[in-house]
Design an enzyme around this catalytic site. Structure first.
Site, short mmCIF file in Angstrom:
data_model
loop_
_atom_site.label_atom_id
_atom_site.label_comp_id
_atom_site.label_asym_id
_atom_site.label_seq_id
_atom_site.Cartn_x
_atom_site.Cartn_y
_atom_site.Cartn_z
CD GLU A 163 -2.64 1.29 2.59
OE1 GLU A 163 -3.03 0.20 3.05
OE2 GLU A 163 -2.92 2.39 3.11
CD GLU A 168 -3.46 7.80 4.88
OE1 GLU A 168 -4.53 7.25 5.21
OE2 GLU A 168 -2.35 7.45 5.31
#
Length: 416
Positions: A163, A168
């Site tokens: 990932e 974010e």
């Protein structure tokens, strides 16, 4: 800082449970040369009319309210109330308080709705420059992200698929974003990453900012507005397996609540919006040679990767030309022809008439070498044979194969 990983439960049938991500330092190689930008292989400028849903040739909705492995409190819908173009060149993901659809969540009735889209079925790619211009939302419990999962997620699960979190942000840190990776041995609480904080007290919700990932074999580098803030190589994953040398797909979402950001409180205002101006992906130079585009054959149809599936062995066929990334072929400087991060390949390295042509991980073999001649033939030198459409009429869905060069129309190809 402790970001938590985000699952794509709709890809594999189960919800994956995870824990908080601890940001850890990684070793940077100051002498490493940045990858050279090659041809554009994916772009969405979000120029559709106001109220239009995401372009289905590029994005698919991920729908549900299962907590997404992070105890989130939103239900992701496919409604244009939650994700739509604004008519001004942006895609807007909107998190709303309330549940007019009466959607069920893992804990009961969802308190919020929002949007999440992925390219899992339309675009999987390895390496290149990934860039987006985004204006973030704000508020306690608000969690926007632009991130990627390995295309083998459905087979090996998380974190073995890898990932890559390009960006974010959590609402309680309005001036900071995070870049993080997860893999076997460094997932959940052991995720590896770093943060970037805007100067002078600025907040990411005040204006658009450019987020970029440069990805090359054995190297990942993150930027905000051209400022590098994190660089990672295999030596930085603590002796664990590096799982970032295969195709990944992209995800955009706006979560509400979760174990990392916490939950909205009385200070949180709704609706909140994540506004995306563009997303562009350029291959590495040499992964396309600057010659990307469609390959058009008999019947005016395009060479196409069936279903846009980047798995090894996927059929290569003729299909109606759509401009989809599954029809965007790069003629690389190493003699390969590439789409979706993989190579046009003769099955089993065969040189026989009728050998199946497929998509396969690039490996430098003679089965993946092609020459486009002045006569319009696409020749595999190892076999001294031509790429051919099995149906001379070029019907939609016609598979491609290797065959002795005859000069017939079903062996003629033009690059558009």
């Amino acid at each position: 800082m402790m970001p938590i990983r985000r699952t794509v439960a709709a890809i594999a049938a189960a919800v994956l449970v995870s824990t908080l991500t601890l940001i850890q330092p990684a070793t940077a190689d100051d002498d490493e040369v940045a990858p050279t930008v090659g041809p554009l292989v994916f772009a969405d400028e979000f120029d559709l009319p106001a109220g239009s849903p995401p372009d289905p040739t590029k994005w698919r909705h991920d729908i549900g309210g299962n907590g997404w492995g992070n105890a989130e409190h939103q239900y992701y819908t496919d409604s244009t109330d939650n994700i739509a173009h604004d008519g001004n060149g942006n895609l807007v993901i909107t998190a709303r308080q309330g549940n007019p659809g009466n959607y069920d969540c893992w804990y009961g009735k969802c308190e919020y709705t929002s949007g999440k889209i992925t390219t899992a079925q339309t675009f999987n790619h390895a390496y290149g420059t990934y860039e987006a211009r985004i204006k973030l939302p704000r508020g306690q419990g608000i969690w926007p992200a632009w991130w990627m999962l390995g295309d083998n997620f459905g087979d090996v699960g998380w974190p073995n698929s890898g990932e890559i979190d390009i960006m974010e942000n959590i609402g309680r840190e309005p001036g900071t974003v995070h870049g993080t990776v997860h893999g076997p041995g460094y997932s959940g609480g052991g995720g590896i990453g770093n943060g970037y904080t805007l100067p002078n007290g600025q907040e990411f919700a005040d204006d658009f900012h450019v987020f970029k990932l440069e990805w090359a074999p054995g190297s990942l580098t993150w930027y905000v507005d051209g400022n590098q803030f994190f660089h990672l190589t295999p030596g930085g994953v603590g002796g664990n397996q590096w799982v970032f040398d295969h195709p990944f797909f992209m995800i955009l979402n706006l979560a509400v609540g979760g174990e990392w950001p916490g939950y909205p409180d009385g200070s949180t205002q709704f609706p909140q919006t994540m506004v995306i101006d563009y997303i562009r992906v350029n291959a590495l130079d040499g992964d396309g040679g600057g010659n990307a585009g469609q390959i058009v054959g008999v019947g005016g149809r395009c060479v196409d990767v069936a279903w846009g599936d980047s798995a090894d062995g996927t059929q290569v066929q003729l299909a109606n030309c759509s401009g989809n990334v599954a029809q965007n072929w790069n003629f690389a400087s190493d003699g390969t022809v590439r789409a979706l991060g993989k190579c046009l390949d003769v099955s089993g390295g065969s040189t026989a008439d009728g050998a199946r042509v497929q998509l396969w991980t690039c490996n430098g073999s003679g089965a993946q070498q092609w020459v486009h001649t002045g006569a319009g033939d696409l020749v595999n030198p190892q076999a001294d044979k031509c790429l051919e459409a099995t149906d001379p009429s070029g019907a939609d869905g016609t598979p491609l194969r290797l065959w002795t060069c005859t000069g017939h129309a079903n062996q003629k190809w033009t690059r558009a």
